[in-house]
Write a protein that holds these residues in place. Structure first.
Motif, PDB file in Angstrom:
ATOM      1  N   ASP A 185       0.859  -1.176   0.000  1.00 23.57           N
ATOM      2  CA  ASP A 185       0.000   0.000   0.000  1.00 23.57           C
ATOM      3  C   ASP A 185       0.902   1.234   0.000  1.00 23.57           C
ATOM      4  O   ASP A 185       2.116   1.137   0.094  1.00 23.57           O
ATOM      5  N   TRP A 186       0.318   2.413  -0.130  1.00 19.25           N
ATOM      6  CA  TRP A 186       1.106   3.624  -0.251  1.00 19.25           C
ATOM      7  C   TRP A 186       1.672   4.052   1.097  1.00 19.25           C
ATOM      8  O   TRP A 186       0.930   4.251   2.050  1.00 19.25           O
ATOM      9  N   GLN A 187       2.997   4.184   1.133  1.00 19.66           N
ATOM     10  CA  GLN A 187       3.699   4.644   2.317  1.00 19.66           C
ATOM     11  C   GLN A 187       4.763   5.665   1.906  1.00 19.66           C
ATOM     12  O   GLN A 187       5.082   5.819   0.727  1.00 19.66           O
ATOM     13  N   ILE A 188       5.314   6.382   2.908  1.00 25.71           N
ATOM     14  CA  ILE A 188       6.305   7.417   2.661  1.00 25.71           C
ATOM     15  C   ILE A 188       7.707   6.849   2.899  1.00 25.71           C
ATOM     16  O   ILE A 188       7.952   6.173   3.905  1.00 25.71           O
ATOM     17  N   PHE A 189       8.617   7.150   1.970  1.00 25.61           N
ATOM     18  CA  PHE A 189       9.987   6.661   2.047  1.00 25.61           C
ATOM     19  C   PHE A 189      10.971   7.819   1.920  1.00 25.61           C
ATOM     20  O   PHE A 189      10.650   8.883   1.374  1.00 25.61           O
ATOM     21  N   LEU A 190      12.190   7.578   2.390  1.00 27.55           N
ATOM     22  CA  LEU A 190      13.311   8.489   2.224  1.00 27.55           C
ATOM     23  C   LEU A 190      14.442   7.771   1.510  1.00 27.55           C
ATOM     24  O   LEU A 190      14.570   6.551   1.586  1.00 27.55           O
ATOM     25  N   HIS A 235      -0.644   1.877   9.961  1.00 23.29           N
ATOM     26  CA  HIS A 235      -1.496   1.019   9.132  1.00 23.29           C
ATOM     27  C   HIS A 235      -2.507   1.870   8.370  1.00 23.29           C
ATOM     28  O   HIS A 235      -3.708   1.599   8.344  1.00 23.29           O
ATOM     29  N   ARG A 236      -2.002   2.897   7.722  1.00 22.05           N
ATOM     30  CA  ARG A 236      -2.831   3.803   6.953  1.00 22.05           C
ATOM     31  C   ARG A 236      -2.268   3.916   5.548  1.00 22.05           C
ATOM     32  O   ARG A 236      -1.172   3.427   5.257  1.00 22.05           O
ATOM     33  N   ILE A 237      -3.006   4.575   4.652  1.00 23.12           N
ATOM     34  CA  ILE A 237      -2.502   4.910   3.321  1.00 23.12           C
ATOM     35  C   ILE A 237      -1.924   6.310   3.406  1.00 23.12           C
ATOM     36  O   ILE A 237      -2.627   7.265   3.751  1.00 23.12           O
ATOM     37  N   ASN A 238      -0.645   6.458   3.104  1.00 19.16           N
ATOM     38  CA  ASN A 238       0.062   7.727   3.257  1.00 19.16           C
ATOM     39  C   ASN A 238       0.571   8.193   1.905  1.00 19.16           C
ATOM     40  O   ASN A 238       1.289   7.457   1.225  1.00 19.16           O
ATOM     41  N   ARG A 239       0.218   9.424   1.525  1.00 18.65           N
ATOM     42  CA  ARG A 239       0.507   9.916   0.184  1.00 18.65           C
ATOM     43  C   ARG A 239       1.052  11.349   0.212  1.00 18.65           C
ATOM     44  O   ARG A 239       0.951  12.062   1.186  1.00 18.65           O
ATOM     45  N   ARG A 240       1.613  11.769  -0.912  1.00 20.25           N
ATOM     46  CA  ARG A 240       1.989  13.145  -1.245  1.00 20.25           C
ATOM     47  C   ARG A 240       2.813  13.846  -0.160  1.00 20.25           C
ATOM     48  O   ARG A 240       2.400  14.853   0.405  1.00 20.25           O
TER      49      ARG A 240
END
Length: 295
Positions: free
Chosen positions: A56-61, A76-81
């Protein structure tokens, strides 16, 4: 973890008048999943982006060369933009679970999160901190055909309504001096196509920068506030990246790819631009190094 593609390509590009220019592209990610919405930290050393590589959509560095990829969000959420706070220690992003959406910030080092509670329970998209980190520009979506840009304080309190119309107004990006925003809107096109505007936050003086019977969208300022990079839909092909002066003149096309490019963001110190490119069946984070002809 190394993610940089070993393939570096020379892109032959064109201005609207047919002049040839060149830029050098390096793919910083290379996998079977989608990596999107990348931007540099204020010192240019790190890149934040969204990816669905874990299902699912997650934030990466990752480092600016594509190495040392690190998962930033672990909820456990959808994280975007995601977008950076100017101090380089905090990331602002959209988060959703079971249909409910909210704005959140996360500390890069500790990974501690907190919710920003906007003044109204609506859907907020494309949020971005001001250069001093005290304000947030964001699009308030009311329906598929109506959204307006507002400015919040860092706690979510409304400070200013920037646009006030019944059309789509999206993707506000701050000038580096914090005095203006660029964004795209359908307010002058009967909601048929997106055009790019620049507005002074204090005086509300506005300039329309594009006039093209296709979509022009996702604008972003250069580090010195003299140019704007943006995306244009092409005839019978996917979108490409353009650069123009801040008055809308001297438009130059800097990519020419069959699969298309979007979501450009300028390096804070160097003449480089991060883009999301559709490569080999999925979206990847790519970096364009501009030649002198593109300056």
């Amino acid at each position: 973890m190394k993610a940089v593609s070993t393939c570096v390509s020379i892109l032959i590009c064109f201005t609207l008048m047919g002049q040839n220019d060149k830029s050098i592209e390096t793919c910083l990610t290379e996998n079977e999943f989608d990596d999107r919405y990348a931007s540099y930290s204020s010192n240019g050393q790190r890149i934040v982006f969204e990816s669905n590589r874990d299902g699912d959509w997650q934030i990466f560095l990752m480092d600016s060369n594509g190495e040392n990829v690190e998962k930033l969000t672990i909820n456990h959420r959808i994280n975007r933009r995601p977008t950076w706070h100017p101090n380089g220690k905090i990331v602002l992003f959209e988060s959703s679970k079971d249909g409910a959406k909210e704005l959140r910030i996360i500390k890069v080092k500790s990974k501690k999160e907190r919710i920003i509670k906007p003044f109204i329970n609506k859907e907020f998209l494309f949020a971005a901190f001001s250069p001093n980190g005290k304000k947030i520009a964001v699009s308030l979506k009311e329906s598929d055909d109506k959204s307006n840009i507002v400015i919040l304080d860092k706690k979510g309190k409304l400070e200013k309504k920037v646009t006030k119309n019944n059309n789509r107004n999206y993707y506000p990006k701050w000038s580096k001096d914090g005095k203006e925003l660029v964004y795209f809107s359908r307010k002058d096109t009967e909601n048929k196509d997106d055009e790019i505007y620049r507005i002074n936050i204090k005086t509300d003086k506005e300039i329309r920068l594009t006039n093209w019977p296709k979509n022009n969208f996702c604008p972003s300022w250069s580090a010195d506030d003299t140019k704007i990079v943006y995306v244009t839909s092409m005839d019978e092909s996917r979108p490409e990246i353009y650069i123009m002066n801040i008055d809308g003149n001297n438009k130059k096309r800097i990519t020419h790819n069959e699969d298309g490019d979007t979501l450009p963001n300028w390096h804070p110190l160097e003449n480089k631009i991060l883009i999301t490119g559709y490569r080999n069946g999925n979206y990847e984070i790519c970096e364009l190094k501009l030649t002198e002809n593109n300056n």
